[in-house]
Write an enzyme that holds these catalytic residues in place. Structure first.
Site, PDB file in Angstrom:
ATOM      1  N   LYS A  16       0.834  -1.220   0.000  1.00  0.00           N
ATOM      2  CA  LYS A  16       0.000   0.000   0.000  1.00  0.00           C
ATOM      3  C   LYS A  16       0.861   1.259   0.000  1.00  0.00           C
ATOM      4  O   LYS A  16       0.565   2.223  -0.700  1.00  0.00           O
ATOM      5  CB  LYS A  16      -0.922   0.014   1.237  1.00  0.00           C
ATOM      6  CG  LYS A  16      -1.886  -1.172   1.291  1.00  0.00           C
ATOM      7  CD  LYS A  16      -2.679  -1.189   2.578  1.00  0.00           C
ATOM      8  CE  LYS A  16      -1.861  -1.483   3.791  1.00  0.00           C
ATOM      9  NZ  LYS A  16      -1.319  -2.856   3.883  1.00  0.00           N
ATOM     10  N   HIS A  41       4.508   0.895   6.321  1.00  0.00           N
ATOM     11  CA  HIS A  41       4.327   1.143   4.889  1.00  0.00           C
ATOM     12  C   HIS A  41       5.658   1.574   4.286  1.00  0.00           C
ATOM     13  O   HIS A  41       6.210   2.610   4.651  1.00  0.00           O
ATOM     14  CB  HIS A  41       3.251   2.212   4.668  1.00  0.00           C
ATOM     15  CG  HIS A  41       1.885   1.756   5.108  1.00  0.00           C
ATOM     16  ND1 HIS A  41       0.754   2.519   5.010  1.00  0.00           N
ATOM     17  CD2 HIS A  41       1.474   0.570   5.647  1.00  0.00           C
ATOM     18  CE1 HIS A  41      -0.287   1.826   5.458  1.00  0.00           C
ATOM     19  NE2 HIS A  41       0.124   0.645   5.857  1.00  0.00           N
ATOM     20  N   GLN A 224      -3.261  -1.956   7.319  1.00  0.00           N
ATOM     21  CA  GLN A 224      -3.612  -3.379   7.447  1.00  0.00           C
ATOM     22  C   GLN A 224      -4.300  -3.878   6.166  1.00  0.00           C
ATOM     23  O   GLN A 224      -4.033  -3.358   5.115  1.00  0.00           O
ATOM     24  CB  GLN A 224      -4.501  -3.617   8.688  1.00  0.00           C
ATOM     25  CG  GLN A 224      -3.765  -3.489  10.010  1.00  0.00           C
ATOM     26  CD  GLN A 224      -3.497  -2.067  10.448  1.00  0.00           C
ATOM     27  OE1 GLN A 224      -4.424  -1.294  10.572  1.00  0.00           O
ATOM     28  NE2 GLN A 224      -2.253  -1.726  10.683  1.00  0.00           N
TER      29      GLN A 224
HETATM   30  P1  GDP Z   1       2.273  -2.156   3.069  1.00  0.00           P
HETATM   31  O1  GDP Z   1       2.179  -2.371   4.530  1.00  0.00           O
HETATM   32  O2  GDP Z   1       1.061  -2.629   2.350  1.00  0.00           O
HETATM   33  O3  GDP Z   1       2.647  -0.750   2.695  1.00  0.00           O
HETATM   34  O4  GDP Z   1       3.466  -3.090   2.552  1.00  0.00           O
HETATM   35  P2  GDP Z   1       4.904  -3.276   3.263  1.00  0.00           P
HETATM   36  O5  GDP Z   1       5.707  -2.065   3.040  1.00  0.00           O
HETATM   37  O6  GDP Z   1       4.739  -3.741   4.670  1.00  0.00           O
HETATM   38  O7  GDP Z   1       5.453  -4.524   2.486  1.00  0.00           O
HETATM   39  C1  GDP Z   1       5.609  -4.519   1.101  1.00  0.00           C
HETATM   40  C2  GDP Z   1       7.080  -4.844   0.801  1.00  0.00           C
HETATM   41  O8  GDP Z   1       7.210  -5.165  -0.563  1.00  0.00           O
HETATM   42  C3  GDP Z   1       8.000  -3.655   1.015  1.00  0.00           C
HETATM   43  O9  GDP Z   1       9.272  -4.119   1.370  1.00  0.00           O
HETATM   44  C4  GDP Z   1       8.035  -2.999  -0.358  1.00  0.00           C
HETATM   45  O10 GDP Z   1       9.218  -2.242  -0.573  1.00  0.00           O
HETATM   46  C5  GDP Z   1       8.003  -4.207  -1.241  1.00  0.00           C
HETATM   47  N1  GDP Z   1       7.352  -4.025  -2.544  1.00  0.00           N
HETATM   48  C6  GDP Z   1       6.257  -3.286  -2.868  1.00  0.00           C
HETATM   49  N2  GDP Z   1       5.919  -3.480  -4.172  1.00  0.00           N
HETATM   50  C7  GDP Z   1       6.813  -4.359  -4.659  1.00  0.00           C
HETATM   51  C8  GDP Z   1       6.980  -4.987  -5.936  1.00  0.00           C
HETATM   52  O11 GDP Z   1       6.230  -4.792  -6.873  1.00  0.00           O
HETATM   53  N3  GDP Z   1       8.015  -5.867  -6.057  1.00  0.00           N
HETATM   54  C9  GDP Z   1       8.876  -6.143  -5.036  1.00  0.00           C
HETATM   55  N4  GDP Z   1       9.853  -7.016  -5.245  1.00  0.00           N
HETATM   56  N5  GDP Z   1       8.752  -5.571  -3.832  1.00  0.00           N
HETATM   57  C10 GDP Z   1       7.719  -4.710  -3.645  1.00  0.00           C
HETATM   58  P1  IMO Z   2       0.230  -2.839   7.238  1.00  0.00           P
HETATM   59  O1  IMO Z   2      -0.537  -1.543   7.248  1.00  0.00           O
HETATM   60  C1  IMO Z   2       0.293  -7.031   8.363  1.00  0.00           C
HETATM   61  C2  IMO Z   2      -1.648  -8.071  12.160  1.00  0.00           C
HETATM   62  C3  IMO Z   2      -0.757  -8.557  13.292  1.00  0.00           C
HETATM   63  C4  IMO Z   2      -1.728  -9.500  13.990  1.00  0.00           C
HETATM   64  C5  IMO Z   2      -3.067  -8.752  13.862  1.00  0.00           C
HETATM   65  C6  IMO Z   2      -3.428  -7.922  15.074  1.00  0.00           C
HETATM   66  O2  IMO Z   2       1.696  -2.681   7.245  1.00  0.00           O
HETATM   67  O3  IMO Z   2      -0.272  -3.734   6.161  1.00  0.00           O
HETATM   68  P2  IMO Z   2      -2.539  -5.606  16.012  1.00  0.00           P
HETATM   69  O4  IMO Z   2      -1.168  -5.181  16.445  1.00  0.00           O
HETATM   70  O5  IMO Z   2      -3.096  -4.787  14.897  1.00  0.00           O
HETATM   71  O6  IMO Z   2      -3.497  -5.723  17.145  1.00  0.00           O
HETATM   72  O7  IMO Z   2      -2.335  -7.097  15.449  1.00  0.00           O
HETATM   73  O8  IMO Z   2      -2.928  -7.914  12.743  1.00  0.00           O
HETATM   74  N1  IMO Z   2      -1.243  -6.764  11.596  1.00  0.00           N
HETATM   75  C7  IMO Z   2      -0.666  -6.600  10.392  1.00  0.00           C
HETATM   76  N2  IMO Z   2      -0.240  -7.521   9.502  1.00  0.00           N
HETATM   77  N3  IMO Z   2       0.388  -5.719   8.086  1.00  0.00           N
HETATM   78  C8  IMO Z   2      -0.064  -4.787   8.953  1.00  0.00           C
HETATM   79  O9  IMO Z   2      -0.114  -3.481   8.658  1.00  0.00           O
HETATM   80  C9  IMO Z   2      -0.576  -5.220  10.192  1.00  0.00           C
HETATM   81  N4  IMO Z   2      -1.069  -4.588  11.284  1.00  0.00           N
HETATM   82  C10 IMO Z   2      -1.485  -5.542  12.109  1.00  0.00           C
HETATM   83  O10 IMO Z   2       0.378  -9.234  12.808  1.00  0.00           O
HETATM   84  O11 IMO Z   2      -1.841 -10.687  13.269  1.00  0.00           O
HETATM   85 MG    MG Z   3       3.247  -3.308   6.056  1.00  0.00          MG
END
Ligand code: GDP
Ligand code: IMO
Ligand code: MG
Length: 424
Positions: A16, A41, A224
């Site tokens: 995201k 994020h 999330q």
């Molecule tokens: P969010 O919580 O939904 O914002 O996602 P996160 O940042 O927790 O996890 C997504 C991970 O995948 C991060 O390390 C990003 O840098 C990486 N990422 C996002 N889009 C891509 C993609 O298209 N390809 C690859 N290889 N990594 C990606």
């Molecule tokens: P983003 O925005 C993935 C999961 C936790 C746990 C459950 C409850 O980065 O996608 P909490 O601390 O919210 O009470 O935990 O939700 N969880 C996530 N998993 N990405 C997240 O956020 C999360 N935020 C909470 O691992 O299973």
């Molecule tokens: Mg995340």
């Protein structure tokens, strides 16, 4: 101008942050509407990588204003740390970041209660991020919460914290046998936040609604994922807020009629952090290979993410609840090099095939996924920006997803960086 919403369609970490940062280039205001510093994020461009927990992912676009809405639960310590990190990077934050005066605060006792509760649940633990999210929302709904506005009045803050802590300490000590919180030390620490937070506090609902009337374009950023929604997710293995589209209205105060674009962020496979059912989970070497290829470790807690095949039954359910108008499919590059890719298109429940996502998690825990096997591709597609440059099998994989869900994929992400994206 209308509101666009970005929503995680699975169990979070779909990418995201990357997509919000990218879309923000054409947006006036980015607003977070729920969750707290449980979110992580990630935003990358060039050689830079940053992880945001509370501040909206539009902050690195200099012309974008950012809002932390009333629906978010704010840990003042994490908030100030993140603001300082962004300022240190040379970005202007004052006059660009606004925090709702009605947002609730996460206090040290919320984290301690969460830790004690998780221990108490033992094998039934949720596997939370330990950020105090659940207990802070409990206080909000029990009407015993402390809000941002309370930070600005030392006397009120002291009174509220004294009364709250009396109850919390009794629970910590007598129910959980946990250590109590030192009331005076905590109050001393938190009264200091008034000066630090004050420049950002605003009636953000009024700000957003006026901005919309002036023709500004607002992007609401969900944290999330939909399967972690407290009502629609895999309860009780969920978070305590509403990542789904309704959370945008209650968490910002924008009317539902202002929303005209709902972008579902879909990872090209599936991951989950924490406990709870995950029908398409790959255990052993296959799961490990996906985890390695996708660097699937939590951006907030560093925990290894559980990995598995794409689950279209679950996605169809979250698409229905949110009314996705388009998809952004991320991490397609991670699947490169696989001979075959499985996609779950149905569940077998008690010997019968269904395309319905069960609301009972006992049933969900026992379903057998039915897979369609699609051919993979060997080419490295990292950084591809043109649809026509994707191997035919990769195009077919994306089309299969869109056709099953009957939602077009306007964005395809081919790498973590802002610029590694196909826009159709
Ligand atoms: P969010 O919580 O939904 O914002 O996602 P996160 O940042 O927790 O996890 C997504 C991970 O995948 C991060 O390390 C990003 O840098 C990486 N990422 C996002 N889009 C891509 C993609 O298209 N390809 C690859 N290889 N990594 C990606
Ligand atoms: P983003 O925005 C993935 C999961 C936790 C746990 C459950 C409850 O980065 O996608 P909490 O601390 O919210 O009470 O935990 O939700 N969880 C996530 N998993 N990405 C997240 O956020 C999360 N935020 C909470 O691992 O299973
Ligand atoms: Mg995340």
């Amino acid at each position: 101008m209308p509101v666009s919403v970005v929503i995680g369609s699975q169990w979070g970490d779909e990418g995201k942050g990357k997509i919000v940062d990218l879309i923000s280039q054409d947006i006036d205001i980015v607003a977070r509407y729920q969750g707290g510093a449980n979110a992580g994020h990630t935003i990358c461009w060039g050689d830079e990588t940053f992880v945001l927990h509370l501040v909206p992912s539009g902050i690195f676009q200099p012309n974008v204003q950012c809002v932390i809405g009333n629906g978010v639960v704010i840990d003042p310590v994490a908030m100030v740390e993140e603001i300082n990190m962004i300022k240190d990077l040379g970005y202007n934050v004052e006059g660009r970041l606004f925090i709702s005066h009605n947002a609730h605060l996460i206090m040290p006792y919320h984290k301690r209660i969460e830790e004690a509760r998780e221990r108490w649940r033992d094998a039934g633990a949720i596997g939370t991020t330990g950020r105090g999210i659940g207990p802070a929302y409990v206080d909000k709904f029990a009407r015993t919460g402390v809000r941002v506005v309370d930070l600005l009045d030392r006397d009120i803050l002291r009174k509220k914290l004294m009364s709250s802590l009396e109850e919390k300490n009794a629970i910590l000590e007598n129910v959980y046998g946990a250590e109590k919180i030192d009331v005076e030390a905590m109050i001393e620490e938190y009264v200091e936040f008034d000066k630090l937070i004050d420049p950002y506090v605003k009636d953000t609902t009024n700000f957003l609604v006026h901005a919309l009337k002036e023709g500004k374009h607002v992007l609401a950023e969900g944290a999330q994922g939909s399967l972690l929604d407290v009502d629609f997710g895999t309860y009780p293995f969920v978070t305590s807020s509403h990542p789904t589209v309704g959370g945008c209205c209650t968490g910002l105060g924008v009317p539902p009629t202002s929303i005209n674009r709902v972008i579902g962020i879909v990872k090209a496979y599936c991951t989950r952090v924490g406990n709870g059912p995950f029908p398409t989970e790959l255990e052993g070497d296959n799961g490990e290979a996906l985890r390695k290829a996708g660097h699937e470790f939590g951006a907030t807690t560093g925990r290894p993410r559980r990995c598995g095949w794409l689950d279209l039954v679950a996605l169809n359910y979250t698409s229905m609840i949110n009314g996705f108008t388009e998809l952004a499919i991320t991490k397609l590059d991670v699947l490169s090099g696989l001979d075959e890719i499985d996609v779950c298109t149905g569940y077998r429940v008690n010997g019968k095939s269904t395309k319905r996502f069960p609301s009972d998690i006992r049933m969900l825990s026992s379903v057998e996924p039915e897979y369609v096997t699609l051919p993979g591709w060997s080419e490295d597609i990292t950084g591809v920006t043109d649809w026509d440059k994707l191997p035919k099998n990769a195009q077919d994989y994306l089309s299969f997803i869109s056709e099953y869900l009957d939602v077009p994929a306007h964005i395809v992400s081919s790498g973590p960086k802002r610029e590694q994206t196909i826009i159709r």
